[in-house]
Design a protein around this motif. Structure first.
Motif, short mmCIF file in Angstrom:
data_model
loop_
_atom_site.label_atom_id
_atom_site.label_comp_id
_atom_site.label_asym_id
_atom_site.label_seq_id
_atom_site.Cartn_x
_atom_site.Cartn_y
_atom_site.Cartn_z
N VAL A 125 0.83 -1.21 0.00
CA VAL A 125 0.00 0.00 0.00
C VAL A 125 0.87 1.26 0.00
N THR A 126 0.55 2.19 -0.92
CA THR A 126 1.21 3.49 -0.96
C THR A 126 0.20 4.64 -1.06
N HIS A 127 -1.03 4.33 -1.50
CA HIS A 127 -2.04 5.37 -1.71
C HIS A 127 -3.40 4.87 -1.23
N TYR A 128 -4.30 5.83 -1.04
CA TYR A 128 -5.67 5.49 -0.66
C TYR A 128 -6.65 6.45 -1.29
N GLN A 129 -7.91 6.01 -1.39
CA GLN A 129 -9.01 6.84 -1.85
C GLN A 129 -10.20 6.55 -0.95
N VAL A 130 -10.88 7.61 -0.51
CA VAL A 130 -12.09 7.45 0.29
C VAL A 130 -13.22 8.16 -0.44
N TYR A 131 -14.28 7.41 -0.73
CA TYR A 131 -15.47 7.96 -1.36
C TYR A 131 -16.67 7.48 -0.56
N GLY A 132 -17.23 8.37 0.24
CA GLY A 132 -18.40 8.00 1.04
C GLY A 132 -18.10 6.86 1.98
N LYS A 133 -18.69 5.71 1.72
CA LYS A 133 -18.54 4.54 2.60
C LYS A 133 -17.55 3.53 2.04
N THR A 134 -16.73 3.92 1.07
CA THR A 134 -15.77 3.01 0.43
C THR A 134 -14.35 3.54 0.60
N LEU A 135 -13.45 2.65 1.00
CA LEU A 135 -12.02 2.94 1.11
C LEU A 135 -11.29 1.99 0.18
N LYS A 136 -10.42 2.54 -0.65
CA LYS A 136 -9.59 1.73 -1.54
C LYS A 136 -8.13 1.96 -1.17
N LEU A 137 -7.41 0.86 -0.94
CA LEU A 137 -5.97 0.92 -0.73
C LEU A 137 -5.31 0.51 -2.03
N LEU A 138 -4.37 1.33 -2.49
CA LEU A 138 -3.78 1.16 -3.81
C LEU A 138 -2.27 1.03 -3.72
N ASP A 139 -1.67 0.41 -4.76
CA ASP A 139 -0.22 0.35 -4.84
C ASP A 139 0.31 1.59 -5.54
N ARG A 140 1.60 1.66 -5.76
CA ARG A 140 2.21 2.87 -6.33
C ARG A 140 1.81 3.13 -7.77
N HIS A 141 1.24 2.12 -8.43
CA HIS A 141 0.77 2.27 -9.81
C HIS A 141 -0.72 2.58 -9.89
N GLY A 142 -1.38 2.66 -8.73
CA GLY A 142 -2.81 2.94 -8.70
C GLY A 142 -3.68 1.70 -8.81
N ASN A 143 -3.07 0.52 -8.71
CA ASN A 143 -3.83 -0.73 -8.77
C ASN A 143 -4.51 -1.00 -7.43
N LEU A 144 -5.74 -1.48 -7.49
CA LEU A 144 -6.49 -1.79 -6.28
C LEU A 144 -5.88 -3.01 -5.59
N LEU A 145 -5.54 -2.83 -4.32
CA LEU A 145 -5.05 -3.94 -3.50
C LEU A 145 -6.16 -4.49 -2.62
N ILE A 146 -6.82 -3.59 -1.87
CA ILE A 146 -7.91 -3.98 -0.97
C ILE A 146 -8.98 -2.91 -1.02
N GLN A 147 -10.22 -3.35 -1.07
CA GLN A 147 -11.34 -2.42 -0.97
C GLN A 147 -12.12 -2.72 0.30
N PHE A 148 -12.50 -1.67 1.00
CA PHE A 148 -13.23 -1.77 2.26
C PHE A 148 -14.54 -1.03 2.16
N GLU A 149 -15.48 -1.42 3.00
CA GLU A 149 -16.75 -0.72 3.13
C GLU A 149 -16.95 -0.44 4.63
N THR A 150 -17.72 0.58 4.93
CA THR A 150 -18.07 0.90 6.31
C THR A 150 -19.55 1.25 6.36
N PRO A 151 -20.22 0.89 7.45
CA PRO A 151 -21.63 1.29 7.55
C PRO A 151 -21.80 2.75 7.97
#
Length: 155
Positions: A125-151
């Motif tokens: 993991v080197t980057h992240y994106q948060v949109y509403g109830k979704t968190l995406k952890l990304l590598d240095r190339h912007g590839n999705l590594l793990i996606q999370f949800e929260t209530p």
């Protein structure tokens, strides 16, 4: 002649004053960074996707991996689906650096090595994106590594 000068002066003053109108302010980089970091913390993020694989809870499997970020202590805690984990983190505008994670060492049976795959992804993991109830952890190339949800939505 005086009327002509007066008219030109009045027109010039109107143009000058209309140029002084306040423009809407743009959000600064530091404000965006603060908003992104605020959206990251004080929530439980449950993993829903690991790479290209969707994660589903099964009756014979323990909980899905999850993470909690605490801004006050700059620590991340959670579970890899079997063992508890904790460590430090540093978040920027869209960057995320996870420190060395400490974990418990219980035997993880019948989880298809989900715990190991989760740790391998976290190490990239080197980057992240948060949109509403979704968190995406990304590598240095912007590839999705793990996606999370929260209530819980952003506060």
């Amino acid at each position: 002649m005086l009327k002509k000068y007066f008219g030109i002066t009045l027109l010039g003053a109107m143009i000058a004053l209309s140029g002084c109108e306040t423009m809407p302010t743009q959000t600064s980089a530091s404000q965006i960074s603060a908003i992104n970091q605020a959206n990251l913390v004080q929530r439980t993020w449950t993993a829903t996707q690991l790479g290209n694989s969707m994660l589903k809870t099964e009756a014979n499997r323990q909980n899905l991996p999850y993470l909690n970020f605490d801004a006050a202590t700059q620590t991340v805690t959670g579970s890899d689906s079997c063992n508890r984990l904790s460590g430090s983190y540093v978040a920027g505008r869209d960057t995320l650096q996870l420190g060395q994670l400490a974990t418990t060492r219980m035997a993880c049976l019948n989880n298809n090595n989900l715990d190991q795959k989760f740790h391998e992804a976290l190490n990239k993991v080197t980057h992240y994106q948060v949109y509403g109830k979704t968190l995406k952890l990304l590598d240095r190339h912007g590839n999705l590594l793990i996606q999370f949800e929260t209530p819980t939505a952003a506060r």
